[in-house]
Design a protein around this motif. Structure first.
Motif, PDB file in Angstrom:
ATOM      1  N   TYR A 151       0.856  -1.185   0.000  1.00 12.46           N
ATOM      2  CA  TYR A 151       0.000   0.000   0.000  1.00 12.46           C
ATOM      3  C   TYR A 151       0.891   1.234   0.000  1.00 12.46           C
ATOM      4  CZ  TYR A 151      -3.399  -3.575   0.923  1.00 12.46           C
ATOM      5  OH  TYR A 151      -4.158  -4.708   0.803  1.00 12.46           O
ATOM      6  N   GLN A 201      -6.875   0.720  -2.236  1.00 11.88           N
ATOM      7  CA  GLN A 201      -6.928   1.629  -1.090  1.00 11.88           C
ATOM      8  C   GLN A 201      -7.745   2.844  -1.476  1.00 11.88           C
ATOM      9  OE1 GLN A 201      -2.572   2.238  -0.933  1.00 11.88           O
ATOM     10  NE2 GLN A 201      -2.927   4.399  -1.399  1.00 11.88           N
ATOM     11  N   LEU A 219      -6.630   2.679   4.249  1.00 15.76           N
ATOM     12  CA  LEU A 219      -6.802   1.280   3.899  1.00 15.76           C
ATOM     13  C   LEU A 219      -8.273   0.897   4.009  1.00 15.76           C
ATOM     14  CD1 LEU A 219      -3.814  -0.158   5.968  1.00 15.76           C
ATOM     15  CD2 LEU A 219      -3.829   0.359   3.515  1.00 15.76           C
TER      16      LEU A 219
END
Length: 264
Positions: A151, A201, A219
């Protein structure tokens, strides 16, 4: 037990990217070899919170390190929060919006909620308020790195200062679901928010809309705090009251860092 000194626990996907932090503390360990790694890592966390305006937590020494990796026989992966667990599969990198339901939530988010609650925090004895406090206080620091977790980007603008910015921004900002295929992020100066292939995300930017807002992300496992009807009122409370967040986060984090230690 400071199990991240050993291969199995260090290789847990949810521990990715922590090696530099452990290495940073090695000179301290060499200078003060009598302190256990377990105590050192927790003490460093407490000091970091205090000097960045977070809660002042009384440190209790006495944690004992695992002598070897034999403890792992009773452990397994999946005991730490995963960002997308049980959500609908990410199939089309060019149409990530197909992952959303009619209300703008990722399909299967209820399963992710169950994971965070039951498989992680309830298992350790935490309640919903403590869960929200831990996420609001913890994710105000640092950022995600695509070469580690997969991420990308910071949760908040001021990522080295304690605040309730995570809670306020989650409620007040408009969030867009993106994947690695959203190359428009690069074109609009937000390349740091594009996750690694296969990951999704939320970001505070919109395609085709120029913004002066700092690049931020959430997230899927963050957004459940805004989506779940039991988490949401607690999130709103912390968005309104930073002092309460500091108190509650400090208490919950102290309990988290003393679990299994046998302290009185």
């Amino acid at each position: 037990g400071a199990g991240m000194r050993f291969q199995n626990e260090a290789a847990d996907p949810e521990n990715a990217g922590l090696a530099p932090a452990r290495a940073f503390l090695e000179p301290v360990k060499r200078k003060f070899p009598e302190i256990s790694y377990s105590d050192l890592w927790i003490l460093a966390a407490y000091v970091g919170l205090e000097v960045t305006g977070g809660p002042v937590i009384e440190f209790q020494p006495g944690r004992v390190d695992h002598p070897d990796e034999s403890y792992w026989e009773q452990m397994s992966y999946g005991r730490l929060p995963a960002a997308e667990k049980y959500c609908c599969p990410h199939l089309d990198d060019n149409n990530v919006s197909s992952s959303l339901d009619e209300t703008g939530k990722v399909k299967g988010w209820e399963g992710l909620c169950t994971h965070v609650r039951n498989e992680v925090f309830y298992r350790m004895g935490f309640n919903d308020q403590e869960i929200v406090a831990l996420l609001c206080g913890g994710h105000v620091y640092g950022r995600c790195h695509p070469n580690a977790s997969g991420y990308a980007g910071p949760w908040v603008e001021n990522m080295t200062q304690f605040s309730n910015e995570y809670a306020t921004d989650m409620i007040e900002d408009e969030w867009t679901l993106v994947s690695h295929g959203d190359t428009w992020l690069d074109e609009e100066g937000s390349a740091e928010l594009r996750p690694a292939p296969g990951n999704r995300q939320f970001v505070n930017q919109k395609k085709g809309v120029k913004s002066d807002d700092p690049n931020q992300m959430m997230l899927l496992s963050d957004m459940i705090l805004a989506w779940d009807p039991d988490f949401r009122p607690i999130l709103e409370m912390y968005a309104e009251d930073e002092d309460k967040l500091k108190v509650d986060f400090g208490a919950a984090f102290k309990r988290l860092t003393e679990l299994g230690c046998g302290f009185p």
